[in-house]
Design a protein around this motif. Structure first.
Motif, PDB file in Angstrom:
ATOM      1  N   SER A  40      65.526 -13.003  -2.171  1.00  0.00           N
ATOM      2  CA  SER A  40      65.487 -13.907  -1.254  1.00  0.00           C
ATOM      3  C   SER A  40      64.862 -14.944  -1.310  1.00  0.00           C
ATOM      4  N   ALA A  41      63.796 -15.554  -1.719  1.00  0.00           N
ATOM      5  CA  ALA A  41      63.211 -16.614  -1.224  1.00  0.00           C
ATOM      6  C   ALA A  41      64.652 -17.520  -1.920  1.00  0.00           C
ATOM      7  N   ALA A  42      64.548 -17.425  -3.241  1.00  0.00           N
ATOM      8  CA  ALA A  42      65.373 -18.214  -4.017  1.00  0.00           C
ATOM      9  C   ALA A  42      66.560 -18.420  -3.348  1.00  0.00           C
ATOM     10  N   ALA A  43      67.306 -17.500  -3.279  1.00  0.00           N
ATOM     11  CA  ALA A  43      68.676 -17.811  -2.193  1.00  0.00           C
ATOM     12  C   ALA A  43      68.752 -18.540  -1.214  1.00  0.00           C
ATOM     13  N   LEU A  62      59.394 -17.852   4.731  1.00  0.00           N
ATOM     14  CA  LEU A  62      59.652 -16.485   4.156  1.00  0.00           C
ATOM     15  C   LEU A  62      58.766 -16.842   2.613  1.00  0.00           C
ATOM     16  N   ALA A  63      58.839 -18.437   2.468  1.00  0.00           N
ATOM     17  CA  ALA A  63      58.044 -18.717   1.256  1.00  0.00           C
ATOM     18  C   ALA A  63      56.543 -18.491   1.469  1.00  0.00           C
ATOM     19  N   GLY A  64      55.548 -17.793   2.816  1.00  0.00           N
ATOM     20  CA  GLY A  64      54.759 -18.474   3.258  1.00  0.00           C
ATOM     21  C   GLY A  64      54.690 -16.725   3.298  1.00  0.00           C
ATOM     22  N   ARG A  65      55.432 -16.084   3.683  1.00  0.00           N
ATOM     23  CA  ARG A  65      55.565 -14.724   3.287  1.00  0.00           C
ATOM     24  C   ARG A  65      55.281 -14.136   2.198  1.00  0.00           C
ATOM     25  N   LYS A  66      55.824 -15.072   1.456  1.00  0.00           N
ATOM     26  CA  LYS A  66      55.957 -13.881   0.177  1.00  0.00           C
ATOM     27  C   LYS A  66      54.419 -14.819  -0.817  1.00  0.00           C
ATOM     28  N   SER A  67      54.537 -15.505  -0.793  1.00  0.00           N
ATOM     29  CA  SER A  67      52.846 -15.727  -0.801  1.00  0.00           C
ATOM     30  C   SER A  67      51.906 -15.094  -0.081  1.00  0.00           C
ATOM     31  N   ARG A  68      51.435 -14.737   0.987  1.00  0.00           N
ATOM     32  CA  ARG A  68      50.347 -13.906   1.636  1.00  0.00           C
ATOM     33  C   ARG A  68      51.052 -12.360   1.102  1.00  0.00           C
TER      34      ARG A  68
END
Length: 104
Positions: A40-43, A62-68
């Protein structure tokens, strides 16, 4: 006559064994959990799905949620390892029996 003391055999600690199993399970799900938002982040980052200021805001969120999510997976394994460090791998057989019966 001198007294003889009988020492109880030591066996695997059921709590330690369960924590080792939990750690293996956590390791098995941590990778997929940490990578759950990768596609999702890549898209979103490709600017092919959605563009504009709102899209950039979503991408940052989304990037922040991915990191968390990745950090939470790592923290979970660390917490299990911390607990494992406080538990003896071997205990007297009678204590192991009590643990299995839910008495300890």
């Amino acid at each position: 006559m001198g007294e003889t003391t009988r020492t109880e055999p030591e066996v695997d600690n059921p709590i330690y064994t369960d924590l080792v199993r939990l750690r293996e399970y956590v390791r098995g799900v941590a990778g997929p959990l940490g990578a759950a938002l990768d596609s999702s982040a890549a898209a979103m980052g490709s600017n092919e799905v959605w563009t504009g200021p709102t899209a950039r805001g979503w991408n940052q969120e989304l990037a922040g949620r991915k990191s968390r999510l990745s950090q939470a997976a790592a923290n979970l394994e660390a917490a299990v390892n911390d607990k494992l460090a406080t538990v003896d791998p071997k205990i007297p057989a009678s204590a192991a029996r009590m643990i299995r019966k839910g008495l300890l």
